[in-house]
Motif scaffolding. Structure first.
Motif, mmCIF file in Angstrom:
data_model
loop_
_atom_site.group_PDB
_atom_site.id
_atom_site.type_symbol
_atom_site.label_atom_id
_atom_site.label_comp_id
_atom_site.label_asym_id
_atom_site.label_seq_id
_atom_site.Cartn_x
_atom_site.Cartn_y
_atom_site.Cartn_z
ATOM 1 N N ASN B 52 0.795 -1.236 0.000
ATOM 2 C CA ASN B 52 0.000 0.000 0.000
ATOM 3 C C ASN B 52 0.821 1.277 0.000
ATOM 4 O O ASN B 52 0.446 2.270 0.602
ATOM 5 N N LEU B 53 1.985 1.237 -0.651
ATOM 6 C CA LEU B 53 2.767 2.455 -0.797
ATOM 7 C C LEU B 53 2.855 2.788 -2.282
ATOM 8 O O LEU B 53 3.120 1.913 -3.091
ATOM 9 N N GLU B 60 -1.475 12.236 -0.643
ATOM 10 C CA GLU B 60 -1.769 11.652 0.671
ATOM 11 C C GLU B 60 -0.828 10.532 1.069
ATOM 12 O O GLU B 60 -1.083 9.817 2.018
ATOM 13 N N ALA B 61 0.308 10.365 0.317
ATOM 14 C CA ALA B 61 1.219 9.266 0.639
ATOM 15 C C ALA B 61 2.015 9.586 1.896
ATOM 16 O O ALA B 61 2.470 10.704 2.092
ATOM 17 N N VAL B 62 2.185 8.568 2.760
ATOM 18 C CA VAL B 62 3.015 8.751 3.948
ATOM 19 C C VAL B 62 4.453 8.343 3.654
ATOM 20 O O VAL B 62 5.393 8.869 4.229
ATOM 21 N N ALA B 63 4.606 7.362 2.740
ATOM 22 C CA ALA B 63 5.942 6.923 2.342
ATOM 23 C C ALA B 63 5.830 6.386 0.920
ATOM 24 O O ALA B 63 4.735 6.231 0.390
ATOM 25 N N TYR B 64 6.989 6.133 0.309
ATOM 26 C CA TYR B 64 6.970 5.664 -1.071
ATOM 27 C C TYR B 64 7.713 4.342 -1.190
ATOM 28 O O TYR B 64 8.611 4.038 -0.406
#
Lengths: 507, 138
Positions: B52-53, B60-64
């Motif tokens: 889920n990255l 809205e991404a928290v990390a990649y």
């Protein structure tokens, strides 16, 4: 930006596509285009060689994406040298092929151009995933060329060749993945900076990747024990194609020289000089195996193939010493062995064309058309390949023997190089006397000797041999230039600065 | 998930190597395909496994996750697809030309044996393509 750097890739790519689309049904047109392309490539190569001779390293950022994020082409002395060698060899082989041979199958000329494109790209690229892509381009073209003209045996040998190289490609990808997973980069210059910083916990992954990559280059360079594909492929490939393939093994050698000095060389910390302990014994073993193969061969084609393996062994063993002096000797020998092997394969094809069903097999047969001239050419090519005076092979061997004198394994080098030379000489003499000399004892002179011969094939072989003579006569200046090239390779900071310096300039 | 991916790569590689070493072209080609599948999975995993990255910039991404291996895999898939097509065609051609689908060259043992093989096949070892094939393609 200096757009000359992209030309050696762009020119054959465009012309190759053009040949497929426009000149498919016109033999004359495709020949003219193909030869013109090769001449232009030679000119471009010489211009690039002139540029590289000033000692600076030129970088071409594709799409103007800065390194290490974009793919770069890098021109230094070594890559310029390889470009000129490729163009020279390509022109020689093409002249041989347009003598009528190219009509035996379809699409010879486009495949030839794509092959040159792949070779030039592999020599220019500064990114090792891009190196993989160019390897694939040159391989796909070589699959087509290898089976050119067809015939059951040839297609079968072609299938073996493709399978070997597909497994090699998978290994290449795994190696690239391993190295990327611990360094996070695909750019060779950036890799050289990242390798020393790899933590000890990841060293195993990094070194496994690097050795796997060495295996892949070893497959291309026909290094024992990965040489098994070469005799079957080269001896069954059509003569002109085998001659062109003489440079394909050198792509492997080039990649080893490039990557294992730049990224796994002196500054690499724990992974320093990673290739040397593997390359040295494998190289010497290859030398012995190849030259013994020359003696044991059953046909002239096999003889030439094993001579290629032997010369690769000599080249890689010399490279594995990893000193500037040995590298310059190795590069001189590389130039020589590429041209000599190509000339030898073309001569073998001339013989095979004239002996009917017997082809190039080592068996007694009546004399054939232009036998005397071809015997002379074979003599010259065999002398060159075996490394006898007066041609450049002898000088190359002398340089190698001199360069390894202070190495700890020098005894092995001297003993093996000198003894395998003798074996190769005996092998060539045996083949030559059986095919050319003893045929005179037979009463029946083939009626075909009246047949008029195409001139171009002889021009091509003569041209390649003349290049060897030039290499011999100009050995002094050439070697001085190669010493500068080797010094440039052994000063990786210049390469790294040239590639990554543009990144700073772009920001 | 790591266990699943690693097992999948290992199993496919093992099966691939086994099949590549077979004597006939069909299993060899299947083996090559399995090897390339394993390679592609492996390449994909070199960017580290993440759930889920997003690989590309998103609000809205928290990390990649690393996008580069995915690009590499795409390239590798295209190339291996093309290569498989090439080798299938070449294997078929070899089958039609020689009448069998062995990977080994006929009679690699000795020239005499090779001669016998060609006799058995009822064909001459020639240089040019057979006329019929040329005509079909023209």
């Amino acid at each position: 930006m200096n757009h000359w750097l992209i030309l050696p890739i762009l020119l054959p790519a465009v012309l190759g596509a053009l040949l497929v689309v426009a000149a498919r049904h016109d033999a004359l047109l495709s020949r003219v285009f193909s030869v013109a392309s090769c001449v232009l490539l030679l000119i471009v190569g010489l211009v690039l060689l002139g540029m590289a001779s000033d000692g600076s390293i030129r970088v071409y950022a594709l799409g103007d994406w800065v390194a290490p994020f974009g793919i770069v082409l890098v021109l230094d002395r070594l890559s310029a040298l390889m470009l000129v060698l490729t163009a020279l060899l390509g022109l020689g082989v093409l002249l041989y092929a347009v003598g009528g041979w190219d009509e035996r199958g379809k699409h010879f000329h486009p495949l030839f151009q794509f092959q040159l494109m792949g070779l030039n790209g592999a020599f220019l690229t500064g990114d090792f995933f891009n190196l993989f892509v160019f390897f694939e381009i040159l391989l796909i073209a070589s699959y087509g060329l290898m089976v050119h003209g067809g015939g059951g045996l040839r297609v079968k040998a072609g299938v073996q060749y493709v399978v070997t190289n597909l497994v090699g490609s998978s290994l290449f990808l795994i190696a690239v993945g391993l190295i990327y997973s611990v360094t996070g980069t695909l750019n060779m210059a950036d890799l050289a900076l990242k390798v020393p910083q790899v933590p000890p916990a990841d060293q195993a992954l990094l070194q496994t990747g690097a050795v796997l990559l060495l295996l892949v280059f070893g497959v291309k360079a026909a290094l024992v024990p990965l040489h098994f594909w070469l005799p079957g492929t080269y001896a069954n490939a059509p003569g002109p194609v085998a001659a062109l393939f003489a440079i394909m093994t050198k792509v492997g050698a080039y990649s080893i020289i490039r990557l294992y000095v730049l990224a796994f060389g002196e500054q690499a910390g724990e992974a320093a000089w990673l290739a040397a302990p593997w390359l040295l014994p494998a190289g010497l073993l290859t030398l012995v195996m190849g030259m013994t193969g020359v003696y044991a061969a059953r046909s002239l084609g096999q003889m030439a193939s094993f001579a290629v393996i032997g010369s690769m062994g000599m080249l890689l063993a010399t490279v594995s010493v990893f000193t500037p002096q040995s590298l310059s000797a190795a590069l001189y020998y590389l130039l020589h062995s590429t041209l000599a092997a190509a000339a030898l394969f073309l001569v073998v094809d001339l013989v095979a064309e004239r002996r009917g069903m017997l082809r190039d097999r080592l068996a007694l047969a009546p004399r054939f058309a232009q036998g005397t001239l071809i015997a002379g050419l074979f003599f010259a090519a065999a002398i060159a390949m075996a490394g006898m005076p007066p041609l450049s092979g002898f000088l190359g061997k002398l340089l190698v023997l001199d360069a390894v004198r202070s190495h700890s394994q020098a005894v092995w080098f001297w003993a093996l190089i000198l003894s395998t030379s003798l074996i190769a000489i005996v092998g060539f003499a045996r083949g030559g006397s059986l095919v050319f000399w003893k045929s005179h004892a037979l009463e029946t002179s083939a009626a075909a000797s009246r047949r008029p011969a195409a001139v171009l094939p002889f021009v091509a072989v003569g041209g390649l041999l003349a290049a060897l003579v030039v290499l011999t006569v100009a050995a002094g200046p050439v070697h001085a230039w190669l010493e500068l090239a080797a010094a440039q390779i052994f000063a990786p900071s210049g390469y790294i600065e040239a590639v990554l310096g543009t990144a700073k300039g772009g920001q | 998930m790591e266990f699943l991916i690693a097992t999948a790569i290992g199993a496919m590689t093992a099966a691939g190597i086994y099949l590549v070493l077979r004597a006939r072209t069909f299993p060899v080609i299947i083996g090559l395909s399995l090897l390339t599948y394993a390679t592609n999975l492996f390449l994909f995993a070199t960017g580290r496994l993440a759930v889920n990255l997003p690989p590309v910039i998103s609000g809205e991404a928290v990390a990649y996750t690393d996008p580069l291996p995915q690009a590499l895999v795409l390239t590798a898939i295209v190339i291996s697809f093309g290569m498989t097509a090439v080798i299938v065609v070449m294997a078929l051609r070899a089958y039609f030309e020689t009448g069998n689908d062995h990977v080994d060259l006929p009679g690699e043992a000795s020239p005499e044996a090779r001669e016998d093989d060609w006799k058995l096949l009822g064909r001459k070892q020639g240089d040019g393509p057979r006329q019929s094939v040329v005509e079909e393609r023209a």
